[in-house]
Design a protein around this motif. Structure first.
Motif, PDB file in Angstrom:
ATOM      1  N   GLY A  52      -8.478  42.328  -6.035  1.00 32.70           N
ATOM      2  CA  GLY A  52      -7.364  42.423  -6.904  1.00 32.70           C
ATOM      3  C   GLY A  52      -6.513  43.353  -5.953  1.00 32.70           C
ATOM      4  N   ASN A  53      -5.596  44.004  -6.702  1.00 33.77           N
ATOM      5  CA  ASN A  53      -4.419  44.787  -6.057  1.00 33.77           C
ATOM      6  C   ASN A  53      -4.989  46.124  -5.390  1.00 33.77           C
ATOM      7  N   SER A  54      -6.475  46.398  -5.644  1.00 35.60           N
ATOM      8  CA  SER A  54      -6.973  47.786  -4.861  1.00 35.60           C
ATOM      9  C   SER A  54      -6.986  47.398  -3.267  1.00 35.60           C
ATOM     10  N   PHE A  55      -7.224  46.331  -3.149  1.00 38.46           N
ATOM     11  CA  PHE A  55      -7.350  46.044  -1.757  1.00 38.46           C
ATOM     12  C   PHE A  55      -6.311  46.569  -0.700  1.00 38.46           C
ATOM     13  N   ARG A  56      -5.191  46.838  -1.382  1.00 36.06           N
ATOM     14  CA  ARG A  56      -3.942  47.345  -0.520  1.00 36.06           C
ATOM     15  C   ARG A  56      -4.004  48.456   0.029  1.00 36.06           C
ATOM     16  N   ILE A  57      -4.919  49.281  -0.361  1.00 33.60           N
ATOM     17  CA  ILE A  57      -5.293  50.543   0.418  1.00 33.60           C
ATOM     18  C   ILE A  57      -5.628  50.339   1.877  1.00 33.60           C
ATOM     19  N   ILE A  58      -5.976  49.181   2.352  1.00 34.57           N
ATOM     20  CA  ILE A  58      -6.271  48.837   3.770  1.00 34.57           C
ATOM     21  C   ILE A  58      -5.109  48.973   4.518  1.00 34.57           C
ATOM     22  N   TYR A  59      -4.039  48.964   4.056  1.00 36.80           N
ATOM     23  CA  TYR A  59      -2.834  48.923   4.834  1.00 36.80           C
ATOM     24  C   TYR A  59      -2.551  50.515   5.360  1.00 36.80           C
ATOM     25  N   ILE A  60      -3.179  51.276   4.712  1.00 42.93           N
ATOM     26  CA  ILE A  60      -3.252  52.638   5.220  1.00 42.93           C
ATOM     27  C   ILE A  60      -4.467  53.041   5.954  1.00 42.93           C
ATOM     28  N   HIS A  61      -5.465  52.554   5.106  1.00 42.01           N
ATOM     29  CA  HIS A  61      -6.921  53.035   5.654  1.00 42.01           C
ATOM     30  C   HIS A  61      -7.263  52.416   6.883  1.00 42.01           C
ATOM     31  N   VAL A  62      -6.996  51.250   7.162  1.00 38.56           N
ATOM     32  CA  VAL A  62      -7.622  50.706   8.440  1.00 38.56           C
ATOM     33  C   VAL A  62      -6.780  50.938   9.530  1.00 38.56           C
ATOM     34  N   PRO A  63      -5.308  51.132   9.692  1.00 41.03           N
ATOM     35  CA  PRO A  63      -4.698  51.846  10.711  1.00 41.03           C
ATOM     36  C   PRO A  63      -5.000  53.236  11.011  1.00 41.03           C
ATOM     37  N   ALA A  64      -5.235  53.961   9.924  1.00 40.32           N
ATOM     38  CA  ALA A  64      -5.768  55.338  10.183  1.00 40.32           C
ATOM     39  C   ALA A  64      -6.938  55.571  10.782  1.00 40.32           C
TER      40      ALA A  64
END
Length: 251
Positions: A52-64
């Motif tokens: 769902g929408n919880s995946f959107r944290i990848i836009y911070i997590h993956v680059p960091a």
């Protein structure tokens, strides 16, 4: 091959001058990319069919997470340059980049925990990927502590360089931990050599965020290095003139 540019990197004055030209452009590019990536990823990318929408944290997590690892590789390269070619600017870069890398690692760990709670049912597990990232944070702390604890600048530079070079063995462990061991952490979100598993409307904003993070890193790194160069070259005439100009211009 002309290696004049490489030897120029050993000149603090030359670095200060050339970095001042790049800073405004790099700062604006990072701001635009981060704003675009966040708006695109958080507001317009479709939700994941499972998370769902919880995946959107990848836009911070993956680059960091990517930047945390890349930054440590840079520390190791700076360590080699400092030990082999005795370039003091390499130590400046190492000392300036270490706190940034530590913060990126903290962000990666925190966002990973937030992501892990709804996905795995736990804030933290002693997973191979998570544990190796925690070790990376301790390595960053060790380099920062060494740089501040040793009074002699040359001795501190050598000690930090050695730790950076030795600790780089942890980077391939982080990268391949999901393949070498049975872990909860999912494989790489996307790869340069393979077709992304996600649709374009999901991975394109992620790519924008990755580029934005790297540009932001470059901006902050140059700012920190320029400040450190002025401190170390405080007795030189050009540094004194630059400080006087900055004081005269004001904030």
């Amino acid at each position: 091959m002309n290696w004049g540019w490489f030897h120029k990197l050993g000149s603090p004055k030359w670095f200060y001058q050339i970095s001042g030209r790049w800073l405004p452009l790099l700062g604006w590019v990072s701001a635009v990319l981060l704003a675009l990536g966040l708006a695109w990823g958080l507001g317009f990318a479709p939700p994941d069919y499972q998370q769902g929408n919880s995946f959107r944290i990848i836009y911070i997590h993956v680059p960091a997470a990517l930047l945390a690892q890349s930054c440590y590789l840079m520390l190791a390269v700076c360590g080699v340059v400092g030990l082999v070619w005795k370039m003091k600017l390499a130590d400046v870069a190492l000392q300036a980049a270490a706190p940034i890398g530590a913060w990126m690692t903290v962000i990666a760990l925190l966002t990973g925990a937030i992501w892990g709670k709804p996905t795995w049912g736990a804030w933290w597990v002693w997973d191979a990927r998570l544990t190796s990232m925690l070790i990376l944070l301790f390595l960053y702390f060790g380099i920062i502590a060494l740089g501040q604890a040793i009074a002699n600048r040359d001795s501190a530079a050598k000690a930090c360089a050695v730790l950076a070079i030795v600790g780089v063995i942890n980077i391939p462990i982080i990268k391949y931990s999901v393949e070498w061991w049975n872990t909860l952490h999912q494989p790489a979100t996307f790869s340069i050599v393979e077709k992304p598993a996600m649709p374009a409307e999901m991975w394109l904003p992620l790519l924008v965020m990755v580029l934005g993070f790297y540009c932001f890193f470059g901006t902050v790194l140059l700012l920190r290095m320029r400040l450190e160069v002025l401190k170390r070259e405080a007795r030189s005439s050009w540094a004194q003139a630059e400080v006087a100009r900055l004081v005269k211009e004001g904030p």
